[in-house]
Design a protein around this motif. Structure first.
Motif, PDB file in Angstrom:
ATOM      1  N   TYR A   1       0.857  -1.182   0.000  1.00 11.32           N
ATOM      2  CA  TYR A   1       0.000   0.000   0.000  1.00 11.32           C
ATOM      3  C   TYR A   1       0.891   1.229   0.000  1.00 11.32           C
ATOM      4  O   TYR A   1       1.534   1.544   1.002  1.00 11.32           O
ATOM      5  N   VAL A   2       0.947   1.903  -1.145  1.00  9.57           N
ATOM      6  CA  VAL A   2       1.794   3.075  -1.304  1.00  9.57           C
ATOM      7  C   VAL A   2       0.961   4.325  -1.071  1.00  9.57           C
ATOM      8  O   VAL A   2      -0.138   4.460  -1.617  1.00  9.57           O
ATOM      9  N   LEU A   3       1.513   5.208  -0.270  1.00  7.24           N
ATOM     10  CA  LEU A   3       0.893   6.506  -0.040  1.00  7.24           C
ATOM     11  C   LEU A   3       1.860   7.606  -0.437  1.00  7.24           C
ATOM     12  O   LEU A   3       3.063   7.511  -0.165  1.00  7.24           O
ATOM     13  N   VAL A   4       1.310   8.613  -1.095  1.00  3.15           N
ATOM     14  CA  VAL A   4       2.075   9.765  -1.538  1.00  3.15           C
ATOM     15  C   VAL A   4       1.420  10.992  -0.923  1.00  3.15           C
ATOM     16  O   VAL A   4       0.207  11.154  -1.022  1.00  3.15           O
ATOM     17  N   SER A   5       2.222  11.828  -0.275  1.00  6.97           N
ATOM     18  CA  SER A   5       1.677  13.076   0.250  1.00  6.97           C
ATOM     19  C   SER A   5       2.048  14.213  -0.677  1.00  6.97           C
ATOM     20  O   SER A   5       3.219  14.396  -1.019  1.00  6.97           O
ATOM     21  N   THR A   6       1.036  14.975  -1.082  1.00  6.11           N
ATOM     22  CA  THR A   6       1.244  16.137  -1.951  1.00  6.11           C
ATOM     23  C   THR A   6       1.012  17.432  -1.169  1.00  6.11           C
ATOM     24  O   THR A   6       0.766  18.472  -1.769  1.00  6.11           O
TER      25      THR A   6
ATOM     26  N   VAL B   1      -2.248  -5.857   7.006  1.00  3.86           N
ATOM     27  CA  VAL B   1      -2.824  -7.196   7.122  1.00  3.86           C
ATOM     28  C   VAL B   1      -3.610  -7.255   8.423  1.00  3.86           C
ATOM     29  O   VAL B   1      -3.066  -6.988   9.500  1.00  3.86           O
ATOM     30  N   ASP B   2      -4.891  -7.615   8.319  1.00  2.42           N
ATOM     31  CA  ASP B   2      -5.765  -7.732   9.485  1.00  2.42           C
ATOM     32  C   ASP B   2      -5.706  -6.490  10.368  1.00  2.42           C
ATOM     33  O   ASP B   2      -5.664  -6.578  11.598  1.00  2.42           O
ATOM     34  N   GLY B   3      -5.698  -5.323   9.732  1.00  3.02           N
ATOM     35  CA  GLY B   3      -5.714  -4.064  10.472  1.00  3.02           C
ATOM     36  C   GLY B   3      -4.379  -3.634  11.035  1.00  3.02           C
ATOM     37  O   GLY B   3      -4.270  -2.566  11.631  1.00  3.02           O
ATOM     38  N   GLU B   4      -3.339  -4.432  10.834  1.00  2.00           N
ATOM     39  CA  GLU B   4      -2.010  -4.086  11.341  1.00  2.00           C
ATOM     40  C   GLU B   4      -1.179  -3.459  10.227  1.00  2.00           C
ATOM     41  O   GLU B   4      -1.039  -4.034   9.142  1.00  2.00           O
ATOM     42  N   VAL B   5      -0.617  -2.278  10.513  1.00  2.00           N
ATOM     43  CA  VAL B   5       0.156  -1.520   9.537  1.00  2.00           C
ATOM     44  C   VAL B   5       1.642  -1.672   9.832  1.00  2.00           C
ATOM     45  O   VAL B   5       2.088  -1.451  10.962  1.00  2.00           O
ATOM     46  N   THR B   6       2.402  -2.049   8.808  1.00  2.00           N
ATOM     47  CA  THR B   6       3.852  -2.165   8.931  1.00  2.00           C
ATOM     48  C   THR B   6       4.489  -1.388   7.790  1.00  2.00           C
ATOM     49  O   THR B   6       4.270  -1.710   6.615  1.00  2.00           O
ATOM     50  N   GLU B   7       5.266  -0.376   8.130  1.00  2.00           N
ATOM     51  CA  GLU B   7       5.974   0.358   7.075  1.00  2.00           C
ATOM     52  C   GLU B   7       7.123  -0.499   6.574  1.00  2.00           C
ATOM     53  O   GLU B   7       7.740  -1.250   7.338  1.00  2.00           O
TER      54      GLU B   7
ATOM     55  N   THR C   1       7.696  15.653  -2.136  1.00  2.00           N
ATOM     56  CA  THR C   1       6.706  14.582  -2.223  1.00  2.00           C
ATOM     57  C   THR C   1       7.152  13.431  -1.335  1.00  2.00           C
ATOM     58  O   THR C   1       8.236  12.896  -1.512  1.00  2.00           O
ATOM     59  N   GLU C   2       6.301  13.100  -0.378  1.00  2.00           N
ATOM     60  CA  GLU C   2       6.558  11.969   0.508  1.00  2.00           C
ATOM     61  C   GLU C   2       6.034  10.710  -0.175  1.00  2.00           C
ATOM     62  O   GLU C   2       4.877  10.686  -0.598  1.00  2.00           O
ATOM     63  N   PHE C   3       6.845   9.665  -0.289  1.00  2.00           N
ATOM     64  CA  PHE C   3       6.471   8.414  -0.964  1.00  2.00           C
ATOM     65  C   PHE C   3       6.824   7.285  -0.009  1.00  2.00           C
ATOM     66  O   PHE C   3       7.994   7.032   0.251  1.00  2.00           O
ATOM     67  N   ARG C   4       5.790   6.603   0.534  1.00  2.00           N
ATOM     68  CA  ARG C   4       6.022   5.553   1.525  1.00  2.00           C
ATOM     69  C   ARG C   4       5.183   4.326   1.187  1.00  2.00           C
ATOM     70  O   ARG C   4       4.148   4.434   0.540  1.00  2.00           O
ATOM     71  N   SER C   5       5.640   3.165   1.660  1.00  2.00           N
ATOM     72  CA  SER C   5       4.929   1.917   1.399  1.00  2.00           C
ATOM     73  C   SER C   5       4.690   1.165   2.700  1.00  2.00           C
ATOM     74  O   SER C   5       5.527   1.184   3.611  1.00  2.00           O
TER      75      SER C   5
END
Length: 138
Positions: A103-108, A122-128, A114-118
């Motif tokens: 899941y890639v997110l870009v902040s504009t 899974v099951d509500g748990e977020v891991t960068e 430009t912030e580009f993070r992935s």
């Protein structure tokens, strides 16, 4: 870790900038099980909102059928945040339904940065995860 070609990163960022101040969204498909994003598909934010995105349901059905026909899966699912950091919101987390996707997110929010993070969600748990941008796949 997400390994992604620079040309694909450039397309995601260009889409995010073009749709600003609304959130942009799309997928990058790749061969099933490869974990290699190859086919860029910009999608329409059905909400046309600066704070929320949702794939158009008919467009999503068409794109997912195309992936099935081509033995592909969504390797990257991306969207932009226009006023906040590139980190999944509660809504983003609740809608994350592809456990193998990056899941890639870009902040504009900043014009000149430009912030580009992935993330894996899974099951509500977020891991960068680390993002490795390459000129081409070897």
């Amino acid at each position: 870790m997400l390994t992604i070609e620079r040309a694909l990163v450039d397309k995601i960022v260009a889409h995010a900038r073009a749709d600003h101040p609304d959130e942009a969204c799309g997928v990058i498909a790749g061969a099933i099980g490869s974990d290699r994003p190859t086919r860029y598909v910009a999608m329409t934010n059905a909400e046309r909102s600066p704070t929320f995105y949702r794939f158009d349901s008919l467009e999503q059905l068409k794109v997912w059928r195309e992936m099935d026909d081509r033995d592909e899966e969504p390797v990257v699912i991306y969207h932009s945040h226009t006023a906040t950091e590139a980190y999944p919101s509660r809504t983003d987390i609740s809608y994350a339904s592809e456990p193998n996707a990056h899941y890639v997110l870009v902040s504009t929010r900043a014009e000149d940065d430009t912030e580009f993070r992935s993330f894996r969600i899974v099951d509500g748990e977020v891991t960068e995860e680390e993002v490795k941008i390459v000129d081409g796949y070897s």
